[in-house]
Design a protein around this motif. Structure first.
Motif, short mmCIF file in Angstrom:
data_model
loop_
_atom_site.label_atom_id
_atom_site.label_comp_id
_atom_site.label_asym_id
_atom_site.label_seq_id
_atom_site.Cartn_x
_atom_site.Cartn_y
_atom_site.Cartn_z
N VAL A 1 -23.27 26.75 -34.68
CA VAL A 1 -22.63 27.53 -33.62
C VAL A 1 -21.35 28.21 -34.11
O VAL A 1 -21.10 29.38 -33.79
N ALA B 1 -22.74 26.92 -25.14
CA ALA B 1 -24.05 26.28 -25.18
C ALA B 1 -24.54 25.97 -23.77
O ALA B 1 -23.76 25.58 -22.90
N ALA C 1 -27.52 28.48 -27.65
CA ALA C 1 -26.17 29.00 -27.82
C ALA C 1 -26.21 30.51 -27.61
O ALA C 1 -27.02 31.21 -28.24
#
Length: 313
Positions: A117, A214, A243
């Motif tokens: 992420v 997320a 995400a």
């Protein structure tokens, strides 16, 4: 959480309720719980944040600290990029199943998710601008150690983790670096740098505003929910974390643990729902972070907390 044991009657109550659009805590299937966010929680860190989803004592609680250090470049590494090292640990006190070596699998799963992420790219398209962490190409760069500790678990660890990491990176400040070009007697030039040792002369990270949020989906019965509670995770059949960037682009998808995957026919609907929810979450995060920044400023005006590494939450 799979450690919670429910009776068949309790499982049936939760599943039937979700299939009809009702959840045990009164939320709809796509509603999320209250979120509390604070920054500047660890005085020795370059940046830190703590996020709690749900109420105190009955919510998921995650603490994230960011520590920056200068690293020397070695051959084989990217020539003009910095680095981010992520690590997630679940406290044994967070859940019985985390005692001993029980948390190893979920620690790895969450660390991989966090690394995907916030890893970003050279242009910071979907994360940090790693090129901005380079001090001198092929010589020195910044390394950001992003360490997360899960303090309590009541469902939706991934969502709380990503939100806390996003806030911690927004809170992170690096010392200013002065780069100079030195010419020796032979006329050759080389670059040298100096890290300014001044607590007031700090710079923010670049690309943090592009970090995603997320959204985790749990399939319960024939329907799915977001921000599942501990009881709902106990009857979860499939789990998927998506995400989504501020540009509403899908950045990463990760299937949770040992759960089976969603039916292909549902994936398109889930991804579209994730984009819609992420848009709302980004707006909510902006308000939460603004409130956290004001709270931090008020705390800094009060008595010194240098005697403890944790600020009150």
């Amino acid at each position: 959480m799979a450690s919670l044991v429910l009776s068949p009657a309790e499982q049936d109550f939760i599943i039937r309720g979700i299939e009809k659009g009702f959840r045990g805590d009164g939320r709809g299937n796509l509603d999320r719980r209250e979120v509390t966010l604070r920054t500047g929680m660890i005085s020795q860190a370059s940046g830190s944040a703590r996020c709690r989803i749900g109420n105190l004592g009955v919510g998921t609680d995650v603490l994230v600290g960011v520590k920056a250090e200068v690293n020397a470049w070695t051959p084989g590494e990217p020539e003009a990029l910095g680095s981010v090292v992520c690590n997630v640990e679940c406290s044994p006190s967070a859940a019985q199943e985390f005692e001993g070596r029980g948390a190893e699998e979920i620690n790895v799963e969450l660390t991989q998710l966090l690394d995907r992420v916030i890893g970003g790219g050279s242009q910071g398209a979907d994360g940090l601008d790693l090129s901005a962490l380079c001090i001198i190409p092929k010589q020195a760069y910044w390394v950001l150690h992003v360490d997360a500790l899960v303090l309590d678990v009541r469902g939706s660890i991934a969502d709380a983790l990503v939100m806390a990491a996003r806030a911690a990176l927004l809170d992170t400040r690096l010392p200013r670096v002065v780069v100079e070009t030195i010419t020796d007697d032979s006329g050759a030039t080389q670059a040298e740098f100096d890290v300014v040792d001044d607590a007031e002369d700090l710079v923010a990270l670049q690309g943090v505003s592009g970090l995603p949020v997320a959204v985790t989906f749990n399939q319960v019965g024939k329907r799915y929910v977001v921000d599942a509670s501990e009881q709902e995770e106990a009857v979860t059949q499939a789990k998927l974390t998506v995400a989504v960037s501020p540009a509403l682009e899908i950045c990463a998808i990760q299937k949770g643990g040992m759960f089976k995957g969603f039916q292909p026919s549902l994936l398109s609907e889930i991804l579209q729902t994730a984009q819609r929810i992420a848009k709302e979450e980004l707006t909510r995060f902006a308000a939460l972070y603004e409130e956290a920044a004001k709270h931090k400023e008020q705390q800094s005006d009060g008595p010194s907390t240098g005697s403890t590494f944790l600020v009150a939450f």
